[in-house]
Structures are given as C-alpha cells and as structure tokens.
Design an enzyme around this catalytic site. Structure first.
Site, PDB file in Angstrom:
ATOM      1  N   GLU A 172      28.555  -7.302  -4.159  1.00 41.91           N
ATOM      2  CA  GLU A 172      28.372  -5.852  -4.186  1.00 41.91           C
ATOM      3  C   GLU A 172      29.676  -5.065  -4.089  1.00 41.91           C
ATOM      4  OE1 GLU A 172      25.495  -3.947  -4.523  1.00 41.91           O
ATOM      5  OE2 GLU A 172      24.500  -5.811  -5.031  1.00 41.91           O
TER       6      GLU A 172
ATOM      7  N   SER B 226     -31.354  -6.960  31.255  1.00 42.90           N
ATOM      8  CA  SER B 226     -31.410  -7.838  32.426  1.00 42.90           C
ATOM      9  C   SER B 226     -30.052  -8.129  33.031  1.00 42.90           C
ATOM     10  CB  SER B 226     -32.084  -9.159  32.051  1.00 42.90           C
ATOM     11  OG  SER B 226     -33.332  -8.917  31.496  1.00 42.90           O
TER      12      SER B 226
END
Lengths: 771, 201
Positions: free
Chosen positions: A159, A443
């Site tokens: 780069e 229950s």
C-alpha cells in the site's frame, strides 16, 4: 489569503487532534460466557471438552502445540496451548497444558512450561454476542505490538512502500501512479499513502473531489507532524475496512484475523498476513470466501512485492505461497443465546445507556454456560416437536401460533443463570417467556402452602405440621368474594383423610385448599413473596391452587430458595463489567437472605423427592433419570399451562409448555379452547413438561458425579405408615422414611396394617397367641 | 617430648576423680540431669504442650483422590475449589477484597459444599461491613463444618463479631460462647467475650 489559509490549517489541526486523541472508534460491547474450570476426575466427553475448545477457536494439530490456540489429542493425553485472555481481574498469559487421560478421564494436569502439576486449569470465556449500533461495525482493537511484523511489512509493501520516509503525502508515489494509470488508460493504482487512507476513513467522507483530496493532504501532513509513524500505523490497523459478514462490516486487522482465519492477530502466518494485506484495496473482490483464485493471485502479488523489497527471503516466499487459504469463515457469526442476551441488555440498561453499550467497547462477563445453553435450546425444540407428533392437535401451521415453551437453568447456590431459552424460535418471536410472560403456575404454587404450613402448628394436634400431619380431602365449599368456590381434584375423586405427604405427592387440590385455609391465605401469599414471587397475588382461596399469574423466573427463584437451604438468592446473569481501559466498572456479588431455616427447606425438598418417587412426577423415573432429584409438576386451570420444576443438589431447571395468550377464533372442541377463545395445551405438566426437563438434565449431568441432598443437623428420619402417619411396626411394616425436625416426630406406633394381609397377620397372632 | 605411659594417665584420672567430695559429685550429677531435661525433653514437651489460644484459622483441608472413578471427580472438584479458595486467601491477605470475593464465589460455583469458601467470603464481606451478607454465608459454612469443631468455632466467632458490629450484643455473646464450647482455644471468641464483658461494665 495566507492568513486565511493559516486559520484553516489551524482548524484542521484541531480536528485531527480531537478525533485522534478522543474516542476514536465506536466499539461494540462484547458479551462473554462464564469461564470453564478443568480439574482432575472430569470426563472429557462428559464435559464436551473438544466442542468447547473448537468454539473457542482452538485448532487440532498433529504434534505438540507450538502456538496459543492449538491442541493435540491422543487417547492418553490432551495438550492444549491456552490462549492469552484478559479476564476482569487478571491478564492471563497462555501456556502449554497437559491433561493426562485414563479412559477419557483427566487424571493429571500439568503446566508444561513451568513444569509443575496443577490442581486446575481454566478455559477462557466464549464470546457469545455483542451490542452494535446501526452501522454494525465489528472491530477488535489491537496494539501494534500484538501484530506480527510481517503483517505490517506486507501492508506497507503493497500500500505504501515509502511510508517510513514521507511526510504524509508522497509526491513520488503520486507521479508514479499518474504515469501507470496513463499508460494503462485507467485508474489501476492509487497514489494515496497509508496516512491519507487513514484520514479519508477516519475523518472524511468517501467523496472523490479535488477539495476533499486537498483537505485530505493537509490533514495527512498535520497527522504526521503531531503523531509518530507507529501511532499512525496502529490507528490504520484498527480503522481499515476488511470486508462484510452479511450485514455486519469487518473493521481492523484484529477482527479480520478472527473472521478470515479464526485466530488472534499475533498467531497469523506470513501467507495469511499477505492475504489480509491484499484485501485492503478491495476486500470483497479479493475475499477468499467469494473468489478463491483472485484471492490467491492477490496474495502472490503481495508476497512478490515483499520479496522484491527484501522484506522476506526466497524460502519464506515459497513457504508462504504453499499455505492453505480458507474458503469459508472458520468462526460462525451467529449470535448465541439471544433470549439471554436480551435479558442481559435489560439488566444493563439500569446503569448503562444504549449509546454506551454500542460504542464504549465494554466487556461483560456473564454466568452463561454455552454447553448447557445449547443443550437447553435443543431439548426444548425437540420436546415441543415430539409433543406435536404425539398430539397432532397441538400442531399449528403459522409459526407465530405454534406451541411454545421455555427452559431456564440456574445454579441454585449462586443464583447464576446457566441457560435461558425464552421461546421456541427467536427469529419468530423475541418475547422472552422466562422473564416477561405472566402465567398461572397451577399446582406449582402448592409448594408455598406447604412451606407456610411447616412454619406453623397444626391446630388439631398442637404440633408442627409435618409430612405425616393428617389432612382432609373431602368436598368443601368456601366463599370467594361474591361467589362460592368448590375445588375438585384432578381425578375427580375425594380421598378422605390423607397425610400431608400424600396430598402433596398426588397434588390433591381439595386437601391443599383446605390446608391453605387453616394456615391462612395471607400467610401463604407472604411466604410466596418472601421466597421470590414478586408479582401481585390475588389473596383469594384459589390462590393455593396457583390461579394468580406469576413470571416464570420468579417461580425459579422461589423454588431455588428451597434448594439453597432456605436462602433466597436473586438470579444473576452478569458477573463483571469492564471498560476498554480494563477498569472494572461493576462486580455483582452473591446476595442472599435466609427466608426459611435450613431444616424447613430440607423438609420441603424431601417432600418434593417424594413427588418424583411416588407422585405426579413419576415419569421422571420412567423416562430414565435415576439421580437424586426433587421436583413438582404444575398444571393450571383448563390446562393452559404445563410446568415442571426439578433439581438435583447442583443444578435446577424449570420448564413450561403452552400457547401464548392470543385470542384465536377456532371452531375446535370445547376442551381445546377456553371460553375466551384462548388455546390450551390440554396436557398436564407430567406429560408435556417433564419429558423436556428429563431430556435436558440427562444430557446436562452426563459424566458428572452423582450427589445427594445434604441432610442438615436437626433432621431425623423415622419409618412411618403411609396411611396413618404413625410409626411403622410389625403390625404395619410398609412404611416410608419420613424426615422430621427433631422433636416433631410422631411417638405413636401404628398397630394394624390398613393394607396388609389380615390373614397372614392373624396367622402370626395365632402362632404367638397374641390377643 | 616424653609421653606418659597409658597406665600413668589412668591413674591421674582416678586421682582427679577421688579428689572431689561427694557433695560436688551430687551437684555435678544434678547439673547433667538438668541439662538432659533441657536438651532432650523440652523439645518433646513443646510439641505436646499447646498454647493457651489459637490466633488464626486452621489450614484448609484438601481431599485425596480415590481410585474409584466417581470419587476421583468429586475429590478433583473439591480440590480445585480449595485451590481457588487459597488463591482468594492470597488476595484477602493483601486486602484486595474484590479479587478475593470473586475467587471465593468461583470456588463456591465449582463446589457448592466448600465450607471454607463460604467462611472466607463471609470474612471478606465482614471486612467490607456488609454484615447482612456475612450471617447467611456463615450459616452455609456451618452446615458443611458440622464434623469439624475447630473450624466451627471460627464460624461462631465470626458470627459473634458480626452481631457485635450490629450492636446485637446478647446474640454476639451467645455466639462467642458457642465458639469457645467448640474450641476453648479460640482467641477471637475469648477476646470477644472480654470486650463484651468490659462493655457491660
């Protein structure tokens, strides 16, 4: 003009400094599971160790591991090179660990580098999710010293070869790029330096105008004046765009190393570095996941450039070219435990704003066990599908209307949430039934009636209620507001005089409702709230049978209090929160409160064990779960809700099955819909919820040692007759071991066997001439 | 130099012996006897003679690994939990309470019947003045230390200190007394009783 230009440059200098020295990036907060402790005696298969390693990005190698993240497995040894990891309170440096195995079990743990035997080794937490903002940038910040030199060399080579020599802009490079582009007749090479690229991405937009280029050049020079090359390079490594994973962008080399290779940056090879550097100019074009040949070609060009610049030797070049290139992401990006993450976000929102969570890069360490979470998800989905196959009436075409369920797993002694599944399919419904739904517990609520009873005296006998206290299961009617209420049993039979244990094990509605009246509904409600129920409760007689809606997580807390010896612990999902500077912002510690005595809690556990051995949850045993376990089924009125809560001494799980409460216009049989048109599951907790629980717990406890409930001091056991509750004797030998708080045990002996063979008994009497 | 013959040397020795009085010999014998006691018996006595009070908690008990596979897992888990507790103790001794607490909780998460982790977690919370958390944690410790009267005495002593901090002096006194009944050598309990006694005056 010069003055204006100077002012403008001054302004740009301020922009450069502000951004570079302020919060440079929006960093998503990351969520981690709990760590996992390895110790002697563990079964490698039982704890799914290899699966855990692979989810943590450990890779198998064919010889001794040489780098963090590698493992080597043979029948008698497992060598793991542990990863470095930043825990909340320590910076762990990975080392080579040897687990000596004998038939799959760990018999020794050794630190191979320190050459010392260890009592334990710790596997780091798993990354399970992150909080992103709308830009959805995934980024893992790294320092320059965490990156191998050949990665930075590769980037510079391809780069900006003159990076260390220019002042932010490179006139030589610009001229060369112009010449090459003119020759080719197209833009094939850029003249931007790394610094200019950083400025473009960090500060500016992507517009290609002369003005923007001019601004970019000035800012690049200013950046070079104010900061070192290393600082600029480090910022570049963290800023640069490196590809896409669906809708999520991959930014920075830290995240790119993980995404493309499943590795930390420090572990990537020369060939991998060249591939990453090659992506910079066009990540999606050169991605090996999209176009392998282009990726290979680009990698070779990068390596060639490095060789020409004498950054690598010929042999390094040839070796790097031979390296394999991955063709698919090694690490799945799928979010884990979505309901748990949502629950977490809600808990965090009390102290951290959304903006902080998506941008400050917090690390959140949680209590989740990813193996248990996966198992819980599998068990729930499998269980619901099996119910639909067995009972086709439960099947619904529209995913939004389908049978739903939840499963939440806690470690009762710490309150840690180990797994949370809030629904069948998160992509269909994000509604977290564990923490947001309100359902009738049916229950399940009876536990609170019996809990209240154990703290009181039986008015008939003047002694404390125990498992052998006699209750009356005969018809009765009571006023409830302006109406009359007559509870009925599930089997429509009235059982007459029964022991408290029998009433509880068989989940008898009538006996329980009467007991609640004797104890006092207010007392029942009070104890429910003390144990963990926070939802408002309708203090009416039917409360005893669970007609008041509660949040499932509250029910888990309440039952968890029983498991934990009467100590209530608030459920905990978060352990620590750490900021990006490694400061611990928050540590959530154990908070417990004694609600029942440890003896009272044990009596309830003993009752709940009976529910599994002899009562409504017998199917737990029938389905093959043989460990010591206590539990309770729950079925609400009109069978809208089917529950099971069950626990071993070390692990607690609550399951619920039902339909979400949407009014549905269906012309189905009366028993399948309520009068309001709501759907009902029409199955009991034993039929619908127990199988899911058993499937999960069987897998969750596989390979773990069997442990039993600890009997606290002050508890004694006596063999008692099941019908009368009196002490067993020759006359009535068929008793069960009942637990009592010392001093509350019966003193009377049962003389006659109610169910025994009278002929046999008479024969013995004749033999002994007993009158 | 002329050497004396051996017989002559012996006679000289005999003469030197006979030169002393019986009383002198008695004194000599008493001296050597006393020396014998000091050199030989005192170290033996020291090992058998216990100090009046023990000032700190006994060491943590680790568990041997049995041959049976299942027992090996339990022992391994227990030992790992003890190791985490020991790591926490190192931090506690350095007053790094957050790190210590984190490790004690990790120890409990690994093995929920580790009484030492509960005890030291309670101690850390006590140091942070989080007294409402100290008591339930000590309840847990006591549950798993039923067979160890020495350790149980420390649990009671810390309970006593907690009640004292909460100005619940009658309960504090009872806890200290329970502590001394389990182990009369517990210095914390002794000091606690003394403090409460001086308060009442």
């Amino acid at each position: 003009m010069a003055t204006l230009f100077a002012v403008y440059v001054g302004f740009l200098s301020g922009v450069v400094t502000d951004r570079f020295e302020g919060d440079r990036w929006k960093l998503p907060s990351k969520i981690y599971s709990d760590s996992f402790i390895l110790h002697v005696g563990q079964d490698v298969n039982g704890i799914h160790l290899i699966e855990r390693l692979e989810r943590l990005d450990y890779r198998p190698v064919s010889e001794q591991p040489g780098k963090p993240g590698e493992y080597y497995l043979t029948p008698d040894r497992l060598e793991i090179f542990l990863h470095d990891f930043k825990y909340a309170d320590k910076d762990f440096k990975g080392f080579r660990t040897l687990l000596t195995l004998d038939r799959g079990k760990i018999v020794k743990i050794k630190d191979l580098q320190g050459n010392s035997e260890l009592v334990l080794a710790e596997l780091e937490p798993e990354l399970i999710a992150a909080f992103y903002d709308e830009t959805w940038e995934e980024r893992d910040l790294i320092r320059l010293d965490e990156v191998p030199f050949y990665l930075t060399d590769a980037i510079v080579a391809v780069e900006d070869a003159r990076f260390y020599h220019h002042i932010g802009i490179d006139p030589t490079g610009i001229v060369r790029a112009l010449w090459i582009n003119l020759k080719k007749g197209a833009i094939v090479q850029g003249g931007s330096t790394l610094t200019q690229q950083l400025v473009k991405n960090f500060y500016l937009d992507q517009k290609r105008t002369l003005t923007r280029k001019f601004k970019e050049a000035i800012m690049a020079i200013l950046l070079e004046i104010q900061y070192t090359k290393d600082e600029i390079l480090e910022a570049y490594l963290n800023e640069i765009y490196m590809g896409q994973s669906g809708a999520m962008g991959i930014y920075g080399m830290g995240e790119a190393a993980r995404f493309y290779f499943g590795k930390r940056p420090r572990d990537i090879t020369l060939g991998e570095s060249a591939l990453l550097a090659g992506l910079l100019s066009a990540p999606n074009l050169f991605s090996p996941f999209h176009n392998l040949s282009k990726a290979k070609g680009r990698k070779v060009r990068v390596l060639d450039r490095m060789r020409k610049l004498e950054m690598i030797t010929e042999s390094e070049y040839l070796q790097a070219i031979q390296e394999n290139i991955p063709v698919q992401p090694p690490v799945k990006q799928q979010r884990q435990a979505p309901y748990f993450v949502d629950f977490l976000r809600q808990q965090l929102s009390d102290h951290y704003s959304s903006e902080v969570l998506v941008s400050e890069g917090l690390r959140i360490f949680t209590t989740l066990d990813t193996q248990l979470q996966r198992q819980a998800e599998k068990s729930l989905v499998r269980g619901l599908k099996q119910l639909e196959l067995r009972y086709p009436d439960l099947y619904r075409q529209n995913p939004s209307d389908q049978l739903q369920g939840l499963l939440v797993v806690l470690q009762p002694q710490t309150g840690h949430i180990k797994a949370m599944v809030g629904g069948r399919d998160y992509s269909v419904s994000q509604f977290n039934r564990v923490s947001q739904a309100r359902r009738q517990p049916g229950s399940l609520f009876k536990l609170f009636v019996y809990a209240a009873a154990t703290r009181q005296e039986d008015k008939t006998t003047g002694t404390a209620y125990t498992g052998v206290s006699l209750l009356d299961d005969s018809p009765f009617t009571i006023s409830s507001g302006e109406t009359l209420w007559s509870p009925k049993n599930y089997d429509k039979i009235y059982h007459g005089t029964v022991t408290l244990r029998t009433a509880f094990e068989k989940s008898l509605n009538v006996a329980t409702a009467k007991l609640a009246q004797e104890v006092g509904i207010d007392r029942v409600a009070d104890i429910a709230q003390a144990l963990g129920i926070q939802s408002p409760l309708n203090r009416v007689p039917s409360l005893a049978l669970g007609t008041s809606e509660v949040v499932p997580l509250e029910m888990a807390v309440a039952y968890g209090t029983i498991v934990n010896g009467g100590m209530r612990i608030e459920p905990k999902a978060i352990k620590e929160v750490v900021d990006v500077m490694d400061q611990v912002l928050e540590r959530r510690t154990l908070e417990m409160r004694q609600v029942l005595t440890v003896q009272q809690a044990y009596l309830l556990t003993h009752l709940l064990e009976g529910v599994v051995e002899r009562g409504t949850a017998r199917s737990v045993r029938n389905l093959g779960f043989s460990r010591p376990v206590a539990g309770k089924t729950g079925t609400s009125s009109k069978y809208r809700d089917a529950w099971f809560v069950g626990y071993t001494p070390d692990l607690f799980a609550l399951t619920w099955v039902g339909f979400d409460r949407y009014a549905v216009n269906r012309n189905s049989a009366k028993e399948k819909t309520t009068s309001k048109g709501e759907e009902t599951v029409s199955l009991t907790g034993a039929t619908a919820a127990v199988p899911i629980w058993v499937d999960f717990m069987t897998a969750a406890t596989e390979g773990l040692p069997v442990s039993d409930f600890v009997v606290p001091p002050g508890i004694i056991f006596e063999k008692v007759d099941r019908k009368t509750g009196l002490l067993s004797s020759i006359g009535c030998p068929k008793g069960i071991d009942e637990a009592f708080i010392k001093g509350t045990e019966p003193t009377e002996t049962c003389h006659y066997s109610i169910v025994g063979n009278k002929g046999t008994l008479q024969w013995f009497r004749n033999l002994l001439q007993v009158r | 130099m002329v050497q004396k013959p051996l017989a002559g040397s012996l006679i000289d020795v005999l003469n030197s012996i006979m030169a002393h009085t019986p009383a002198e010999y008695v004194r000599l014998l008493l001296f050597f006897f006393g020396l014998l006691i000091t050199v030989v018996l005192l170290p033996v006595g020291c090992t058998r003679f216990q100090p009046a009070f023990i000032l700190e908690e006994p060491p943590l008990r680790s568990f041997s690994t049995f041959n049976r596979t299942q027992q090996a897992d339990i022992a391994g888990r227990q030992n790992a939990s003890i190791e985490l507790t020991n790591q926490g103790l190192s931090y506690l001794s350095e007053w790094q309470l957050d790190e210590a607490i984190s490790l004690f909780e990790k120890a409990i998460a690994l093995h929920s019947s580790n009484p030492y982790a509960y005890y030291y977690l309670a101690k850390a919370r006590y140091i942070r003045k989080e007294y409402t958390q100290t008591l339930p944690l000590l309840g847990k410790a006591a549950l798993y230390l039923q067979d160890d009267s020495t350790w149980l005495s420390w649990v009671y002593a810390l309970r006593g200190k907690t009640y004292e901090a909460l100005s619940r002096f009658d309960e504090a006194r009872w806890q200290y007394q329970q502590s001394l009944s389990k182990d009369p050598r517990n210095a914390e309990a002794r000091d606690g009783i003394d403090r409460l006694t001086s308060l009442s005056y």
